[in-house]
Design an enzyme around this catalytic site. Structure first.
Site, mmCIF file in Angstrom:
data_model
loop_
_atom_site.group_PDB
_atom_site.id
_atom_site.type_symbol
_atom_site.label_atom_id
_atom_site.label_comp_id
_atom_site.label_asym_id
_atom_site.label_seq_id
_atom_site.Cartn_x
_atom_site.Cartn_y
_atom_site.Cartn_z
ATOM 1 C CD GLN A 98 16.775 18.738 2.827
ATOM 2 O OE1 GLN A 98 16.748 17.749 3.560
ATOM 3 N NE2 GLN A 98 16.040 19.807 3.059
ATOM 4 C CG ASN A 99 13.579 19.401 -3.384
ATOM 5 O OD1 ASN A 99 13.400 18.825 -2.310
ATOM 6 N ND2 ASN A 99 13.073 20.595 -3.660
ATOM 7 C CG ASP A 101 12.275 18.493 -7.746
ATOM 8 O OD1 ASP A 101 11.435 18.751 -6.870
ATOM 9 O OD2 ASP A 101 13.173 19.318 -8.065
ATOM 10 C CG HIS A 116 19.691 14.303 -0.412
ATOM 11 N ND1 HIS A 116 18.611 14.699 0.333
ATOM 12 C CD2 HIS A 116 20.746 14.298 0.434
ATOM 13 C CE1 HIS A 116 18.983 14.914 1.586
ATOM 14 N NE2 HIS A 116 20.282 14.682 1.668
ATOM 15 N N GLY A 185 10.691 25.044 2.739
ATOM 16 C CA GLY A 185 9.988 23.828 2.340
ATOM 17 C C GLY A 185 10.660 22.548 2.753
HETATM 18 C C1 BV8 Z 1 23.828 9.480 6.265
HETATM 19 C C2 BV8 Z 1 17.010 11.308 -1.825
HETATM 20 C C3 BV8 Z 1 25.264 7.913 7.207
HETATM 21 C C4 BV8 Z 1 16.408 10.008 -2.231
HETATM 22 C C5 BV8 Z 1 16.729 11.518 0.585
HETATM 23 C C6 BV8 Z 1 18.795 9.420 13.762
HETATM 24 C C7 BV8 Z 1 19.089 10.759 14.041
HETATM 25 C C8 BV8 Z 1 19.719 11.570 13.098
HETATM 26 C C9 BV8 Z 1 20.072 11.051 11.856
HETATM 27 C C10 BV8 Z 1 19.781 9.729 11.588
HETATM 28 C C11 BV8 Z 1 19.140 8.916 12.523
HETATM 29 N N1 BV8 Z 1 18.963 7.695 11.974
HETATM 30 C C12 BV8 Z 1 19.497 7.697 10.726
HETATM 31 C C13 BV8 Z 1 20.012 8.923 10.483
HETATM 32 C C14 BV8 Z 1 20.678 9.387 9.273
HETATM 33 C C15 BV8 Z 1 19.654 9.696 8.182
HETATM 34 C C16 BV8 Z 1 18.574 10.635 8.698
HETATM 35 O O1 BV8 Z 1 18.801 11.819 8.861
HETATM 36 N N2 BV8 Z 1 17.393 10.039 8.966
HETATM 37 C C17 BV8 Z 1 16.280 10.836 9.443
HETATM 38 C C18 BV8 Z 1 14.981 10.194 8.923
HETATM 39 C C19 BV8 Z 1 16.316 10.871 10.958
HETATM 40 N N3 BV8 Z 1 20.402 10.376 7.139
HETATM 41 C C20 BV8 Z 1 20.984 9.639 6.179
HETATM 42 O O2 BV8 Z 1 20.887 8.434 6.107
HETATM 43 C C21 BV8 Z 1 21.885 10.408 5.232
HETATM 44 N N4 BV8 Z 1 23.136 9.716 5.167
HETATM 45 O O3 BV8 Z 1 23.589 9.956 7.350
HETATM 46 O O4 BV8 Z 1 24.824 8.595 6.044
HETATM 47 C C22 BV8 Z 1 26.712 7.923 7.135
HETATM 48 C C23 BV8 Z 1 27.434 8.802 7.915
HETATM 49 C C24 BV8 Z 1 28.788 8.766 7.864
HETATM 50 C C25 BV8 Z 1 29.432 7.855 7.005
HETATM 51 C C26 BV8 Z 1 28.678 6.997 6.201
HETATM 52 C C27 BV8 Z 1 27.308 7.032 6.237
HETATM 53 C C28 BV8 Z 1 21.298 10.410 3.827
HETATM 54 C C29 BV8 Z 1 19.986 11.144 3.830
HETATM 55 C C30 BV8 Z 1 19.508 11.327 2.394
HETATM 56 C C31 BV8 Z 1 18.306 10.449 2.150
HETATM 57 N N5 BV8 Z 1 17.779 10.770 0.804
HETATM 58 N N6 BV8 Z 1 16.305 11.828 -0.656
HETATM 59 C C32 BV8 Z 1 15.056 10.202 -2.867
HETATM 60 O O5 BV8 Z 1 14.575 11.359 -2.980
HETATM 61 O O6 BV8 Z 1 14.481 9.181 -3.260
HETATM 62 S S1 BV8 Z 1 15.885 12.134 1.916
HETATM 63 C C33 BV8 Z 1 14.478 12.999 1.437
HETATM 64 O O7 BV8 Z 1 13.738 13.302 2.624
HETATM 65 C C34 BV8 Z 1 14.733 14.381 0.877
HETATM 66 O O8 BV8 Z 1 15.844 14.417 0.032
HETATM 67 C C35 BV8 Z 1 14.917 15.265 2.065
HETATM 68 O O9 BV8 Z 1 16.261 15.389 2.415
HETATM 69 C C36 BV8 Z 1 14.306 14.484 3.163
HETATM 70 C C37 BV8 Z 1 13.334 15.307 3.938
HETATM 71 O O10 BV8 Z 1 12.327 15.665 3.087
HETATM 72 P P1 BV8 Z 1 11.929 17.217 2.925
HETATM 73 O O11 BV8 Z 1 12.582 17.720 1.708
HETATM 74 O O12 BV8 Z 1 12.142 17.976 4.185
HETATM 75 O O13 BV8 Z 1 10.428 16.995 2.651
HETATM 76 P P2 BV8 Z 1 9.318 16.650 3.745
HETATM 77 O O14 BV8 Z 1 8.173 16.007 3.056
HETATM 78 O O15 BV8 Z 1 9.942 15.967 4.917
HETATM 79 O O16 BV8 Z 1 8.881 18.088 4.227
HETATM 80 C C38 BV8 Z 1 8.289 18.958 3.289
HETATM 81 C C39 BV8 Z 1 8.085 20.257 4.019
HETATM 82 O O17 BV8 Z 1 7.558 21.197 3.110
HETATM 83 C C40 BV8 Z 1 7.091 20.116 5.161
HETATM 84 O O18 BV8 Z 1 7.659 20.692 6.314
HETATM 85 C C41 BV8 Z 1 5.889 20.915 4.680
HETATM 86 O O19 BV8 Z 1 5.254 21.614 5.740
HETATM 87 C C42 BV8 Z 1 6.530 21.899 3.742
HETATM 88 N N7 BV8 Z 1 5.664 22.394 2.683
HETATM 89 C C43 BV8 Z 1 4.595 21.784 2.110
HETATM 90 N N8 BV8 Z 1 4.068 22.603 1.159
HETATM 91 C C44 BV8 Z 1 4.836 23.728 1.137
HETATM 92 C C45 BV8 Z 1 5.846 23.599 2.099
HETATM 93 N N9 BV8 Z 1 6.766 24.553 2.316
HETATM 94 C C46 BV8 Z 1 6.679 25.676 1.579
HETATM 95 N N10 BV8 Z 1 5.737 25.875 0.626
HETATM 96 C C47 BV8 Z 1 4.802 24.924 0.378
HETATM 97 N N11 BV8 Z 1 3.857 25.137 -0.558
#
Ligand code: BV8
Ligand code: ZN
Length: 246
Positions: A98-99, A101, A116, A185
């Site tokens: 999903q990254n 980077d 993404h 992650g």
């Molecule tokens: C789409 C790119 C529609 C940009 C990103 C309600 C319910 C369900 C879904 C939705 C909803 N409302 C809206 C939606 C859809 C929405 C969505 O899912 N929203 C979420 C917030 C609910 N999704 C979308 O909009 C997607 N598109 O659905 O289109 C559609 C459908 C049909 C037809 C037309 C249109 C598009 C989603 C993509 C968004 N872009 N990134 C950019 O980077 O600038 S999202 C971005 O956040 C990331 O790419 C990643 O996907 C996402 C989550 O981040 P994570 O990678 O999980 O990172 P996070 O910080 O959250 O967590 C880090 C984890 O690491 C933590 O758990 C932590 O504990 C852990 N960690 C920390 N240190 C370590 C570690 N793990 C291991 N080792 C370590 N050392």
């Protein structure tokens, strides 16, 4: 726990991995939802959306330039490198991230499914023509597309936008075929990426999660390691290499 997992991996030939921001955390890249997270100052919906880009393209570019600059200064960490090694233990292996980077490629992973997009690629916000890699964009003078005059944007998937069809389709296919699926992650909250581990599990894969914090997947996983990927993955590789050497 780890020995058991190593045993399973040795007997499987099809593996797949989904990574999120957490795999880059130990490289010094802020995650999205951590306290120092990228979303700290802003809400995701505010910046990573087309609406935000239309309303204030310069702010969106300032944010991406800041991230490009920050990511440009970091190195892949042992977690990224371990995933390059892990590939050798499977006949077929898919790295899905999903990254945006680019750190998996920098670490040497060859086939990376970037769900993404990639922060260093630019594209036209109207006709989606891809532009040459990583030309620095001045937020005060955002270039426009020669073909259609559309403003140039980063080639990443924003909220509300479709993921690249071929990439997400392949990712689902690999999740269905996987015998072992790793979710590493990621907070497993953003869809459709977050459904990949579920698809794998439902298709019979052994689901492994590596994350210091619990996520919606943790109770579903066959193996949940509350650990950092940069520590856990090298440990797993050492075990696998020991087993392979005798
Ligand atoms: C789409 C790119 C529609 C940009 C990103 C309600 C319910 C369900 C879904 C939705 C909803 N409302 C809206 C939606 C859809 C929405 C969505 O899912 N929203 C979420 C917030 C609910 N999704 C979308 O909009 C997607 N598109 O659905 O289109 C559609 C459908 C049909 C037809 C037309 C249109 C598009 C989603 C993509 C968004 N872009 N990134 C950019 O980077 O600038 S999202 C971005 O956040 C990331 O790419 C990643 O996907 C996402 C989550 O981040 P994570 O990678 O999980 O990172 P996070 O910080 O959250 O967590 C880090 C984890 O690491 C933590 O758990 C932590 O504990 C852990 N960690 C920390 N240190 C370590 C570690 N793990 C291991 N080792 C370590 N050392
Ligand atoms: Zn254009």
């Amino acid at each position: 726990m780890l020995e058991k997992l190593a045993e399973i991996i040795t007997n499987c030939s099809n593996g797949a991995v989904l990574t999120g921001a957490g795999i880059s955390a130990e490289s010094g890249v802020p995650t999205f939802r951590g306290k120092e997270g990228l979303w700290g100052k802003f809400r995701p919906e505010q910046l990573a959306t087309m609406e935000a880009f239309i309303a204030s393209p310069e702010i969106v570019w300032e944010w991406y330039n800041w991230r490009r600059q920050l990511i440009g200064e970091v190195q892949p960490n042992p977690g990224h490198y371990a995933l390059c090694e892990l590939e050798r233990f499977f006949d077929s292996f898919a790295l899905i991230t999903q990254n945006v980077d680019n750190l998996h490629r920098l670490a040497g992973s060859t086939r990376v499914l970037e769900l993404h997009g990639n922060i260093y690629r630019n594209k036209c916000s109207q006709c989606s023509t891809i532009l040459d890699e990583g030309v620095d964009i001045d937020p005060a003078a955002i270039p426009v597309c020669e073909k259609c005059g559309g403003k140039i944007r980063p080639d990443v998937v924003w909220f509300g936008e479709m993921l690249p069809e071929d990439v997400i389709n392949e990712a689902f296919a690999r999740a269905e075929q996987a015998e072992v699926f790793f979710s590493i992650g990621t907070s497993a909250m953003v869809h459709p990426a977050a459904s990949l581990p579920l698809v794998a599990k439902r298709a019979g894969a052994t689901l492994v999660e590596i994350n210091p914090e619990e996520t919606p997947l943790s109770h579903l996983a066959d193996f949940y390691f509350p650990a950092k990927s940069g520590e856990m993955l090298p440990e797993l590789l050492t075990l696998l290499e020991q087993r392979a050497s005798h």
